[in-house]
Design a protein around this motif. Structure first.
Motif, short mmCIF file in Angstrom:
data_model
loop_
_atom_site.label_atom_id
_atom_site.label_comp_id
_atom_site.label_asym_id
_atom_site.label_seq_id
_atom_site.Cartn_x
_atom_site.Cartn_y
_atom_site.Cartn_z
N LEU A 1 -19.49 0.51 -69.33
CA LEU A 1 -19.21 0.18 -67.93
C LEU A 1 -20.15 0.92 -66.98
O LEU A 1 -20.66 0.33 -66.03
CB LEU A 1 -17.76 0.51 -67.58
CG LEU A 1 -16.73 -0.48 -68.11
CD1 LEU A 1 -15.32 0.08 -67.91
CD2 LEU A 1 -16.86 -1.82 -67.43
N VAL A 2 -20.38 2.20 -67.24
CA VAL A 2 -21.26 2.99 -66.38
C VAL A 2 -22.69 2.45 -66.45
O VAL A 2 -23.37 2.30 -65.43
CB VAL A 2 -21.21 4.49 -66.74
CG1 VAL A 2 -22.28 5.28 -66.03
CG2 VAL A 2 -19.83 5.05 -66.42
N ARG A 3 -23.16 2.15 -67.63
CA ARG A 3 -24.53 1.65 -67.79
C ARG A 3 -24.71 0.26 -67.19
O ARG A 3 -25.77 -0.06 -66.66
CB ARG A 3 -24.92 1.62 -69.27
CG ARG A 3 -25.20 2.97 -69.82
CD ARG A 3 -25.72 2.90 -71.23
NE ARG A 3 -25.97 4.24 -71.72
CZ ARG A 3 -25.92 4.58 -72.99
NH1 ARG A 3 -25.64 3.68 -73.91
NH2 ARG A 3 -26.16 5.82 -73.36
N ASP A 4 -23.68 -0.58 -67.28
CA ASP A 4 -23.77 -1.94 -66.77
C ASP A 4 -23.59 -2.03 -65.26
O ASP A 4 -23.95 -3.04 -64.66
CB ASP A 4 -22.75 -2.85 -67.45
CG ASP A 4 -23.07 -3.09 -68.92
OD1 ASP A 4 -24.21 -2.81 -69.34
OD2 ASP A 4 -22.18 -3.57 -69.65
N ALA A 5 -23.02 -1.00 -64.67
CA ALA A 5 -22.80 -1.02 -63.22
C ALA A 5 -24.15 -0.97 -62.51
O ALA A 5 -25.09 -0.30 -62.94
CB ALA A 5 -21.95 0.17 -62.80
N ALA A 6 -24.22 -1.69 -61.41
CA ALA A 6 -25.45 -1.67 -60.61
C ALA A 6 -25.65 -0.26 -60.06
O ALA A 6 -24.70 0.51 -59.93
CB ALA A 6 -25.32 -2.67 -59.47
N ALA A 7 -26.86 0.08 -59.75
CA ALA A 7 -27.17 1.42 -59.24
C ALA A 7 -26.29 1.72 -58.04
O ALA A 7 -26.24 0.96 -57.09
CB ALA A 7 -28.64 1.50 -58.86
N GLY A 8 -25.56 2.81 -58.14
CA GLY A 8 -24.70 3.24 -57.05
C GLY A 8 -23.33 2.59 -57.05
O GLY A 8 -22.46 3.01 -56.28
N ALA A 9 -23.11 1.60 -57.87
CA ALA A 9 -21.80 0.94 -57.91
C ALA A 9 -20.80 1.84 -58.63
O ALA A 9 -21.14 2.52 -59.59
CB ALA A 9 -21.89 -0.40 -58.63
N GLU A 10 -19.61 1.86 -58.12
CA GLU A 10 -18.56 2.67 -58.72
C GLU A 10 -17.79 1.87 -59.76
O GLU A 10 -17.54 0.68 -59.58
CB GLU A 10 -17.59 3.15 -57.64
CG GLU A 10 -18.16 4.25 -56.78
CD GLU A 10 -18.48 5.52 -57.56
OE1 GLU A 10 -17.64 5.94 -58.39
OE2 GLU A 10 -19.54 6.08 -57.33
N VAL A 11 -17.42 2.52 -60.82
CA VAL A 11 -16.57 1.93 -61.85
C VAL A 11 -15.17 2.47 -61.60
O VAL A 11 -14.97 3.67 -61.42
CB VAL A 11 -17.07 2.33 -63.26
CG1 VAL A 11 -16.13 1.79 -64.33
CG2 VAL A 11 -18.49 1.85 -63.48
N SER A 12 -14.19 1.59 -61.62
CA SER A 12 -12.82 2.01 -61.34
C SER A 12 -12.09 2.38 -62.63
O SER A 12 -12.48 1.98 -63.73
CB SER A 12 -12.05 0.90 -60.62
OG SER A 12 -11.78 -0.16 -61.51
N LEU A 13 -11.03 3.14 -62.46
CA LEU A 13 -10.19 3.50 -63.60
C LEU A 13 -9.55 2.26 -64.21
O LEU A 13 -9.38 2.16 -65.43
CB LEU A 13 -9.11 4.49 -63.17
CG LEU A 13 -9.60 5.80 -62.56
CD1 LEU A 13 -8.42 6.68 -62.18
CD2 LEU A 13 -10.52 6.52 -63.52
#
Length: 76
Positions: free
Chosen positions: A21-33
């Motif tokens: 999830l962290v790697r796939d998130a766009a730069a600066g995008a937050e991943v939620s719980l």
């Protein structure tokens, strides 16, 4: 012995979920719980609570080179 193997497998699966999830998130995008918990259930049929999701998300962010402002573990 079997419990230790299962614990390692569980940890590895949850770390993969959070790291993906962290790697796939766009730069600066937050991943939620909720995203961490949902993907863990979708991939591995594992139900985790928000505290555990927060721990794995923080660990994945650090492993991927991001900073984290994860809260400290509660005192025992």
């Amino acid at each position: 012995m079997i419990e230790k193997i299962r614990a390692r497998q569980r940890h590895a699966r949850l770390m993969r979920v959070a790291t993906d999830l962290v790697r796939d998130a766009a730069a600066g995008a937050e991943v939620s719980l909720a995203q961490v918990a949902s993907l863990a259930f979708a991939r591995h049929e594992m139900r985790i609570d928000d505290d555990e999701a927060a721990d794995y998300l923080a660990a994945a962010r650090v492993a991927c080179g991001y900073s984290t402002d994860h809260r400290p573990a509660p005192a025992v």
